[in-house]
Every structure is written in C-alpha cells, then in structure tokens.
Design an enzyme around this catalytic site. Structure first.
Site, mmCIF file in Angstrom:
data_model
loop_
_atom_site.group_PDB
_atom_site.id
_atom_site.type_symbol
_atom_site.label_atom_id
_atom_site.label_comp_id
_atom_site.label_asym_id
_atom_site.label_seq_id
_atom_site.Cartn_x
_atom_site.Cartn_y
_atom_site.Cartn_z
ATOM 1 N N GLU A 224 0.879 -1.179 0.000
ATOM 2 C CA GLU A 224 0.000 0.000 0.000
ATOM 3 C C GLU A 224 0.911 1.222 0.000
ATOM 4 O O GLU A 224 1.391 1.653 1.050
ATOM 5 C CB GLU A 224 -0.900 -0.017 1.243
ATOM 6 C CG GLU A 224 -1.969 -1.092 1.219
ATOM 7 C CD GLU A 224 -3.122 -0.777 0.264
ATOM 8 O OE1 GLU A 224 -3.328 0.399 -0.070
ATOM 9 O OE2 GLU A 224 -3.818 -1.722 -0.137
ATOM 10 N N CYS A 259 -2.089 9.430 2.251
ATOM 11 C CA CYS A 259 -1.684 8.848 0.963
ATOM 12 C C CYS A 259 -2.589 9.256 -0.182
ATOM 13 O O CYS A 259 -2.148 9.314 -1.315
ATOM 14 C CB CYS A 259 -1.641 7.333 1.093
ATOM 15 S SG CYS A 259 -3.205 6.658 1.662
HETATM 16 P P1 NAD Z 1 7.146 5.074 7.788
HETATM 17 O O1 NAD Z 1 8.359 5.929 7.872
HETATM 18 O O2 NAD Z 1 6.302 4.894 8.982
HETATM 19 O O3 NAD Z 1 7.593 3.670 7.201
HETATM 20 C C1 NAD Z 1 6.683 2.622 7.002
HETATM 21 C C2 NAD Z 1 7.194 1.376 7.691
HETATM 22 O O4 NAD Z 1 8.386 0.951 7.054
HETATM 23 C C3 NAD Z 1 7.504 1.597 9.158
HETATM 24 O O5 NAD Z 1 6.908 0.568 9.919
HETATM 25 C C4 NAD Z 1 9.020 1.574 9.194
HETATM 26 O O6 NAD Z 1 9.519 1.044 10.405
HETATM 27 C C5 NAD Z 1 9.367 0.653 8.048
HETATM 28 N N1 NAD Z 1 10.687 0.948 7.490
HETATM 29 C C6 NAD Z 1 11.253 2.158 7.298
HETATM 30 N N2 NAD Z 1 12.480 2.030 6.752
HETATM 31 C C7 NAD Z 1 12.704 0.700 6.605
HETATM 32 C C8 NAD Z 1 13.783 -0.076 6.096
HETATM 33 N N3 NAD Z 1 14.887 0.489 5.630
HETATM 34 N N4 NAD Z 1 13.653 -1.417 6.106
HETATM 35 C C9 NAD Z 1 12.543 -2.002 6.573
HETATM 36 N N5 NAD Z 1 11.480 -1.324 7.065
HETATM 37 C C10 NAD Z 1 11.560 0.016 7.089
HETATM 38 O O7 NAD Z 1 6.147 5.634 6.688
HETATM 39 P P2 NAD Z 1 6.451 6.383 5.330
HETATM 40 O O8 NAD Z 1 7.081 5.468 4.361
HETATM 41 O O9 NAD Z 1 7.016 7.723 5.574
HETATM 42 O O10 NAD Z 1 4.914 6.595 4.934
HETATM 43 C C11 NAD Z 1 4.536 7.545 4.017
HETATM 44 C C12 NAD Z 1 4.348 6.887 2.663
HETATM 45 O O11 NAD Z 1 3.391 5.845 2.780
HETATM 46 C C13 NAD Z 1 3.782 7.826 1.629
HETATM 47 O O12 NAD Z 1 4.356 7.535 0.392
HETATM 48 C C14 NAD Z 1 2.314 7.493 1.623
HETATM 49 O O13 NAD Z 1 1.662 7.819 0.424
HETATM 50 C C15 NAD Z 1 2.340 6.023 1.854
HETATM 51 N N6 NAD Z 1 1.094 5.586 2.491
HETATM 52 C C16 NAD Z 1 0.289 4.775 1.791
HETATM 53 C C17 NAD Z 1 -0.915 4.382 2.341
HETATM 54 C C18 NAD Z 1 -1.849 3.492 1.603
HETATM 55 O O14 NAD Z 1 -2.801 3.024 2.219
HETATM 56 N N7 NAD Z 1 -1.636 3.217 0.337
HETATM 57 C C19 NAD Z 1 -1.263 4.836 3.613
HETATM 58 C C20 NAD Z 1 -0.392 5.652 4.291
HETATM 59 C C21 NAD Z 1 0.793 6.034 3.735
#
Ligand code: NAD
Length: 490
Positions: A224, A259
């Site tokens: 997602e 998102c």
């Molecule tokens: P985040 O920083 O919380 O990361 C998401 C998860 O990935 C966390 O649990 C984190 O611990 C893990 N993570 C981070 N770096 C990692 C690595 N190197 N290795 C393994 N795991 C790792 O969230 P984010 O990525 O900043 O979220 C924002 C993004 O998510 C945006 O692009 C947004 O559009 C997307 N998003 C999508 C949805 C959806 O439903 N499609 C919902 C919310 C956010």
C-alpha cells in the site's frame, strides 16, 4: 508484546528473536484454532472493544504524535476501523462458506468448490500518518481470514506504536496476535523470516526492500504505497463546493500527510485565478487568519519531514509562486496551508509525492490536456476530477489509470467498503477494505470431488485414434463434438 524494550531490561529484537517469534506463532497456527468462525469473531470483537474502550487514549496518542485534531482521529482512525469490524461481523460467516462452482463435462461425474483458507502467519508493517487505522485495519482483515499476525507499527508515531502494543497485549489472544515495536533493525529482523504474506504500508523505496526480502521466500505481498494524486478542476462547475472538498481532502486529512490527499491541481489558465480566490476564502473560513495557530490542523510529523517540505517550498523554481500561505514555525513543526500557482513541472515539488500542506496548481490551455499530464507520470493512488462535462468524465474514467478515481469529490471512495482500496504500478499492488481485506489474507483453494463411478477407459493406455478423438472432444467440452467422436465422424 515483543519489543525493543520490555520492563526495565532492554532486549534486542534481532533475527534470532524474530525467528523464535515466527516459530512460536507457526506452532500455534498449527493447532487449527484460528480457522474456526468462533475464534475469528471473538478476536474481531476483542479488537473492536480495545479501540472503543480506549478511544480517549487513542486521541491522546495521535495528539502527541501529530497534534492530530480529535475529530480527525475519532472519524478517520477510530470510526473507520469500527466500520471495518462491523462489516466483518456482519458478513464473515457468508465469506467463509466455500463457493460451489460448475464443473465441465471432461470431469463428469464431479462437483467442485472454492474453499477459502487462511494463509498462515502474516506480517503487517504499518506507517505513521494514520498509525491506528493503518495498523488495525489490515490486522483485523488477517484475523477475519483466520491467520496468526505480527504487527510492526511505525516508530515515527511512537505514542501510537506503544499504545497499540499495550492494547494488543491486553485484549487479544497473544498465542496468535503480537506486536513488535521498533524501527529499521527490528523490521529487517522480521523481514528475514519466512511469512505467508507481508502487508506493507509506506513509501515505495521501503516497499522495494520489503518485496526483495519477500521474494527470497516466495512470500506474496500487498504494498500500500503512495504517489502524486492529481485533482483536475474543470471550469463551469460549482467552484466553492469543489474548493471545500479539496480542502477537506488535503488539509482536513492530517494536514496533507495522507496517501490519498490531493497532491496537485490541474486546471485551465482561465479558471486558475478564480480557483485560487475561492481556495483563499474557504481556507480562511476553515482555519482563520493565522492557520499556524489552528487546532484543526495536524503538525508535521518530524523535523526530517519539516526540512523536506521546506526544501520543496524554497526551490527557486517555486519560491515566487506562493499564492496563499507559506508560513512556517520550525519549533512547533507547523506549516500553514499553502497554495502555489503556475508551478513548473520540472520543479522539486512536482518531482516527488508532497505528503504535506503544500498544494501546487499546474495550468493547461484545455482541461482535456490534464489526462496526458497525469499519464506522463507514475500511476497515482487516487485521481480526482471536478466536472459537469459527461464526455470529459467518461474520457477521464477510461483513460486515467490510478488506484481509485473519484468524480466531484476527494477521498470519499476510501469509505466505501464495497470498493477495493489499493494502488497500481508505483502506487502499490493488492488491495483491501471490506471483503477485499478477507481476500487479501485468504488462499482460495480449488477442490474437485469425484467418486469411483464413471471410470472411463479412454484416459488410460494403450492410446488409440478413437481415444484421441474422444479426448479432444471431451477437452473441447461440446456434447455434439463428443457424439461425433463416438460415431467416428470427423
Ligand atoms: P514510515 O516511515 O512509517 O515507514 C513505514 C514502515 O516501514 C515503518 O513501519 C518503518 O519502520 C518501516 N521501514 C522504514 N524504513 C525501513 C527499512 N529500511 N527497512 C525495513 N522497514 C523500514 O512511513 P512512510 O514510508 O514515511 O509513509 C509515508 C508513505 O506511505 C507515503 O508515500 C504514503 O503515500 C504512503 N502511504 C500509503 C498508504 C496506503 O494506504 N496506500 C497509507 C499511508 C501512507
């Protein structure tokens, strides 16, 4: 709860601990308990109870992580999760029933059905912006489908992460449902294990890491992700209603940190100044003259994200394009709703998902050109269009590929549980919500039933021309063909 910290002693959650956890859950799953309707319902109800009884704590956690307005928490984090549970409790029995399907003459006599079965032990990795909903919505789908689950909430929303760990430990059957708190190291340790499905919400860069780790074990994934979700605004529409709906989807959703919040607007050169005027008026109606002080706007989640957004705003190509807003308070991590007019496509802000309160407007000569503008980039998670023109609406629906489309509003497609929620291309793969959540964590097992009757010699050697003719006719499935073959007519 398994966590980086437990009691007064700091425990490291490494690959060994992760492997132990998965082994434990696999053994529990092997007992078969999660397969029963009763267990699934008891756990969905328990999770619902955890959220309902602790709504105030959830509001506080979100206030601490994001200064999220309580109304947004109650509606989008709690309310939407409650709806998901209610749909499951109403429909689950029906979803679990094997689906009888037709068979063909080539297997006569026989019957067949599709039996939904749980995948096993699944991992849910969630993001910080809707830390409760994005954690519990996939988890409850996995439970409904009869799986054991490990949830890894986001470390960027620490109060929510810690609350989730506490609630799941207290309310849920921990033989099957656990939380692992932590950041990259803990997630890496989890990703090294073999799961039966990984459900990840977050950015595409980490999505690639998740998918690479999953590939090692041939584990299926739901990703997602996000993207630049456009809003096309046609002229000759009710601009006031359109502007209010854009405001609600952009700043009313965690101050743009969502998102599916509108990432940029495409409109005609004629319409743009009018749209900016209405946006200014309506933004002031919503957030007052000093939006940095408004309690109805979330703050930016972290100083890293604040710096990232400031960089987008300070880019030479857009710094003179601010039509409204632009105020920032670095200490309080607040950025005011900001509208930028006539932003060039090669600016930084148009090169990445904004995920914050900045809203650029791109102008075109004719609104139909917007379709090419959108299609020249990656496929977004959502695309919105405001128009009264039936032909243009049809063109848009036919030609724009996105996770979801919404005509004359923003964001609301998310709450319709009969619609799948998920991305396409760069915005992700797989989907959930409603029955789609159950399906995301279910294997549809094909089962064919035969008896010992009707054991025709035709499939057994020695092979003859007659057998070949008959077999060909049988596979073709036509009764007439079979009769012709029986009589030796070509
Ligand atoms: P985040 O920083 O919380 O990361 C998401 C998860 O990935 C966390 O649990 C984190 O611990 C893990 N993570 C981070 N770096 C990692 C690595 N190197 N290795 C393994 N795991 C790792 O969230 P984010 O990525 O900043 O979220 C924002 C993004 O998510 C945006 O692009 C947004 O559009 C997307 N998003 C999508 C949805 C959806 O439903 N499609 C919902 C919310 C956010």
């Amino acid at each position: 709860m398994a966590g980086a910290e437990s009691g007064s002693q700091k425990k490291v959650f490494d690959a060994e601990a992760a492997s132990f956890l998965v082994k434990e859950l696999r053994e529990s799953f092997g007992s078969g308990r999660t397969r029963s309707y009763e267990w699934r319902v008891s756990q969905v109800k328990a999770l619902l109870k955890a959220v309902v009884e602790n709504e105030d704590q959830i509001v506080d956690a979100l206030r601490s992580d994001l200064a999220k307005p309580p109304l947004e928490t109650v509606v989008y984090e709690v309310g939407m999760f409650k709806n998901s549970c209610e749909v499951i409790l109403k429909e689950l029995k029906h979803w679990m029933v094997p689906e009888k399907v037709k068979t063909s003459i080539s297997t006569f006599p026989s019957s067949a059905e599709i039996v939904p079965e749980p995948l096993g032990v699944v991992l849910v990795i969630s993001a910080w912006n809707y830390p409760i909903l994005l954690s519990l919505d996939p988890v409850v789908g996995a439970i409904a489908a009869g799986n054991a689950v490990v949830l890894k909430p986001s470390e960027i929303a620490p109060a929510s992460s810690s609350l989730l760990a506490k609630l799941i430990e207290k309310y849920m059957d921990n033989s099957f449902i656990r939380v692992v708190e932590g950041a990259v190291d803990e997630t890496t340790a989890l990703l090294q294990q073999k799961w039966d499905k990984i459900f990840y919400t977050g950015n595409g860069k980490v999505g690639r890491i998740v998918m690479t780790a999953a590939a090692k074990h041939l584990t299926p994934v739901v990703l997602e992700l996000g993207g630049k979700s456009p809003v096309v605004v046609d002229s000759n529409i009710n601009l006031k209603v359109a502007a209010r709906r854009i405001i609600s989807g952009k700043w009313g959703l965690n101050n743009g940190q969502a998102c599916i919040s509108p990432d940029y607007i495409i409109t005609t050169k004629d319409c743009a100044p009018k749209l900016v005027d209405v946006l200014k008026t309506e933004l002031e109606n919503c957030y007052g003259k000093n939006p940095l002080e408004s309690e109805d706007l979330s703050r930016i989640v972290s100083s890293n994200h604040f710096a990232r957004l400031s960089k987008l705003l300070n880019d030479d190509k857009v710094s003179g394009k601010i039509a409204y807003g632009g105020e920032k308070d670095e200490k309080k991590l607040r950025i005011a709703p900001t509208v930028l007019l006539d932003v060039p496509q090669d600016s930084l802000i148009m090169g990445e998902e904004i995920f914050g309160p900045l809203l650029p407007i791109i102008t075109v000569n004719k609104v139909e050109e917007s379709i090419d503008v959108i299609n020249s980039g990656s496929k977004p998670l959502a695309a919105y269009i405001f128009t009264n023109n039936k032909k243009f609406k049809e063109q848009f629906v036919k030609n724009v590929s996105a996770g979801g489309l919404l005509v004359n509003d923003t964001v609301l497609h998310l709450v319709v549980h009969t619609l799948p929620f998920g991305g396409v291309g760069e915005s992700g793969m797989g989907a959930y919500h409603g029955k789609f959540s159950f399906d995301a964590f279910t294997h549809k097992k094909a089962v064919l039933y035969r008896s010992f009757a009707g054991d025709a010699s035709l499939r057994y050697p020695p092979y003859t021309d007659t057998k070949l003719r008959l077999m060909k006719a049988l596979i073709g499935g036509s009764i007439i063909g079979i009769i012709r073959a029986l009589f030796g007519w070509s």
